[in-house]
Scaffold this motif. Structure first.
Motif, PDB file in Angstrom:
ATOM      1  N   LEU A 464     -13.048  32.465  32.980  1.00 26.09           N
ATOM      2  CA  LEU A 464     -12.636  32.818  31.619  1.00 26.09           C
ATOM      3  C   LEU A 464     -13.838  32.926  30.701  1.00 26.09           C
ATOM      4  N   GLU A 500      -5.095  31.679  32.542  1.00 21.48           N
ATOM      5  CA  GLU A 500      -5.541  31.910  33.917  1.00 21.48           C
ATOM      6  C   GLU A 500      -6.434  33.129  34.031  1.00 21.48           C
ATOM      7  N   THR A 501      -6.247  34.115  33.146  1.00 28.17           N
ATOM      8  CA  THR A 501      -7.111  35.306  33.134  1.00 28.17           C
ATOM      9  C   THR A 501      -7.428  35.654  31.692  1.00 28.17           C
TER      10      THR A 501
END
Length: 739
Positions: A464, A500-501
């Motif tokens: 990230l 998560e992304t």
């Protein structure tokens, strides 16, 4: 013969009399009449008016009817003319009313005053003639109707009467005109302006007429103002009665001269049938409330008193009432009487007492819980101090790559456990009202940079991006730096955890001036988002957005709850904007007046590999064997010489003889605790009594820190501690002593 007898009869009378025919020609006149005619010639055969005119009579109309002024014996005399039908003729009589006229003139001023007073008082005298069914009213009773003084038919008068008063007025009229007697009533009449005037009427029978009925005379007075005041008073009394009944209230009165008590029926009902000693007013209340109730009546003139809640005795115990009391004083300041109101507040008061007791129990439970958590925290931190200390010592050993990785994982778990303990304690302190802020000049940009630096490895491990956008003019502000860092760490940490992304962006800026200046942070992520239904639940303790979130991402659900309460304590609020599956933006604002930056630069952090404490002699005081071991090894690893003792008395003995440069003192020890040991060390002669002392403790609440300083300690380091934390506190103390 009959004419001669009639003439003799007229002559026998001293009053001037003449008999006239239908055309008012004098048929006969007596001696008194001839004397008045005087030089006018023989009156018989002449017209009556001509005879009077020849005698110099001047006609006038007045309160005596038609009168004539005639000069007799060099003096003006006044005669009243009356005509009586006598068969087909008329009998004219001239009565001397000179004396009566003069008496009337003498009384004229008094009569005028009387008439004016009656006019001002709106009092009028009137008459009713039942034979012609007609009223006669004076100007005082015109009520604005111009022609009211003229004869007024009863049917017309009834049009002006209020319909609710007509029946009673008619009953009185019929009774008095047929039977005589007197009566009184109040009648409403319509004025010319369309308003109702109240007249108080006294009725009285007059003379009996040939028809057998009685005239009716009356005196009417305008009492509209009194009637309206009376009606308003009655309406207010009704309203008061309804209000007293609805509110469960009663009225009472105390006569201070006699000491007597009067209770309204509502007040007596509140007492529930208990026997009342009316000679001892205070006796109706609970003995414990006598002084409080008496104080209401004992205050001096001109002083008001707030209502008091007292227990009114009843047959089955007592009832809570609210007592309001006002005292009327005499001119000399002594009390004349007192009037009060008692309001039934029994149910509300009992609920209040129950609520107060429940609150007290809840507060005791909260304090007990807080104390329990603090105790548990202390017990957990003590072995944790050993675990973390040993792990930090192992970092200085030569380890394999796998060993170093396992050690880092162990330290991370210890840090998570420490954060969980801190969260639970913080929430407990907030609930107990024991958490206090410590505002200080703070660089929010530096704090934000430090937080993101700590969280950067987690973001990088997940692929990230973590970046900040800080306004150039944000400057220094007055805020609690510890709590600001805690809020940022919780919110940014959550953003990294639940994303998560993509990445996380943190923005910071300030707005406003002076005391109204506010600091705002926004944390935007591309994570899982929050549903509308879960938004408010998100800020409740031990709650997360969804039930599966805890298992998937971990966490206790305390961070956001604590952060929102901390932000609100700092004069702001915390909330979010989010769409499920599209990420979230958490934001918070705090009050942050501008502050001046400190003039001195913070001390540089020493490299722990450089043995920064070389040459120092340190005493470790702790009743726990593992903590003593960790303390000695940690201090030795920093280059200092270290010795350890396990109790307060041993510490005092060691400091008095050992020549130590620093004491690391545990606070909670059996027997003599660290605070008492510190106080006794401060009582030693110099230089031993001036040895710097640091508290090593798991009790880190603000009031506890204040107690440490009050006992003579120079600072504190929370357990479990890292070498960096210890060095930073030592550097702070050294800088303070140098200054």
């Amino acid at each position: 013969m009959s004419t001669q007898r009639q003439s003799l009869t007229l002559d026998d009378l001293p009053i001037a009399m003449a008999r006239l025919d239908g055309r008012h020609v004098i048929l006969e006149a007596n001696t008194a009449f001839r004397a008045l005619a005087g030089a006018g010639g023989e009156p018989v055969g002449a017209r009556f008016a001509h005879v009077l005119e020849a005698a110099g009579a001047v006609a006038q109309d007045g309160e005596f009817g038609r009168v004539f002024r005639i000069r007799v014996d060099d003096a003006d005399r006044v005669f009243r003319l009356t005509l009586h039908v006598h068969g087909e003729d008329n009998l004219a009589i001239l009565s001397d009313v000179t004396a009566a006229r003069e008496a009337a003139e003498r009384h004229r001023p008094a009569a005028d005053v009387r008439d004016q007073l009656m006019h001002d008082a709106e009092i009028g005298v009137w008459r009713y003639d039942p034979d012609i069914d007609t009223y006669y009213f004076p100007a005082e009773l015109s009520l604005g109707h111009g022609e009211i003084g003229r004869p007024l038919p009863r049917e017309t008068l009834q049009l002006l009467q209020h319909r609710d008063d007509r029946a009673s007025n008619e009953e009185i009229r019929e009774r008095i005109t047929r039977e005589g007697g007197t009566a009184q009533s109040e009648v409403r009449y319509l004025t010319a302006t369309g308003e109702w005037t109240h007249l108080h009427v006294h009725y009285r029978a007059g003379k009996q007429l040939p028809s057998g009925r009685y005239e009716m005379h009356g005196v009417s007075q305008n009492v509209t103002s009194l009637a309206k005041a009376r009606d308003e008073a009655r309406a207010n009394a009704r309203r008061l009665g309804l209000a007293l009944a609805a509110s469960g209230a009663g009225v009472f009165e105390v006569d201070f001269k006699t000491g007597r008590l009067w209770l309204s029926p509502e007040a007596e009902a509140l007492a529930g049938g208990v026997a009342i000693d009316f000679d001892d007013p205070v006796s109706v209340f609970h003995p414990d409330d006598h002084a409080m109730v008496s104080a209401l009546a004992d205050r001096p003139a001109g002083h008001s008193a707030d209502p008091v809640d007292a227990r009114l005795l009843t047959a089955d115990g007592y009832r809570w009432v609210r007592v309001c009391f006002e005292v009327e004083h005499k001119p000399d300041g002594t009390r004349r009487r007192g009037v009060g109101l008692v309001v039934d507040v029994d149910e509300a008061k009992r609920q209040e007492i129950a609520l107060r007791e429940a609150r007290r129990l809840a507060e005791e439970a909260t304090v007990a819980k807080s104390d329990f958590l603090a105790s548990v925290s202390h017990e957990i931190r003590t072995p944790m101090n050993g675990v973390v200390g040993v792990l930090n010592l192992l970092k200085r050993e030569r380890l394999t790559a796998d060993g170093a990785q396992l050690l880092d994982e162990a330290l991370g778990c210890a840090e998570m456990l420490g954060q969980l303990i801190n969260d639970v304690l913080d929430f407990s302190k907030i609930e107990a009202g024991k958490l206090a802020l410590a505002p200080a000049p703070t660089d929010p940009a530096a704090i934000l940079d430090g937080v993101t630096h700590l969280l950067a490895p987690q973001a990088e491990a997940k692929g990230l991006t973590l970046r900040t956008e800080v306004a150039a003019d944000i400057g220094w502000v007055e805020v609690d730096p510890v709590r600001l860092r805690q809020c940022l760490f919780n919110i940014i940490g959550n953003a990294v955890k639940f994303t998560e992304t993509g990445g996380v962006v943190v923005r910071a800026w300030a707005a406003g001036k002076g005391p109204a200046r506010r600091l705002r942070f926004e944390v935007e992520d591309t994570g899982i988002g929050v549903s509308e239904a879960a938004r408010e639940r998100l800020f409740q303790r031990f709650e997360q957005a969804e039930a599966g979130t805890t298992r998937r991402f971990g966490g206790t659900g305390l961070g956001l709850a604590i952060s929102r309460q901390l932000v609100r304590m700092m004069g702001g609020d915390l909330d979010l904007e989010s769409r499920e599956g599209e990420g979230s933006t958490f934001w918070f604002e705090v009050a942050a007046p501008a502050a001046a930056a400190p003039s001195t630069e913070p001390a540089a952090t020493a490299d722990i590999d450089d043995a920064p404490l070389a040459g120092l002699k340190v005493l470790i005081v702790d009743d726990n064997r593992v903590n003593r071991l960790v303390g000695v090894r940690s201090v030795e690893a920093l280059g200092a010489g270290a010795e350890a003792v396990e109790s307060g008395p041993e510490a005092i003995e060691a400091v008095s003889t050992g020549g130590y440069d620093l004491v690391l003192m545990d606070v909670n020890m059996p027997g003599m605790d660290g605070l008492e040991a510190t106080r006794r060390i401060r009582g030693l002669p110099a230089p031993a009594g001036e040895t710097p002392i640091l508290a090593l403790t798991a009790d880190v609440m603000r009031q506890q820190r204040q107690a440490y300083v009050a006992a003579g300690m120079n600072g504190m380091t929370p357990k479990p501690f890292s070498p960096a934390q210890l060095l930073a506190e030592i550097a702070r103390i050294a800088g303070a002593e140098a200054a």
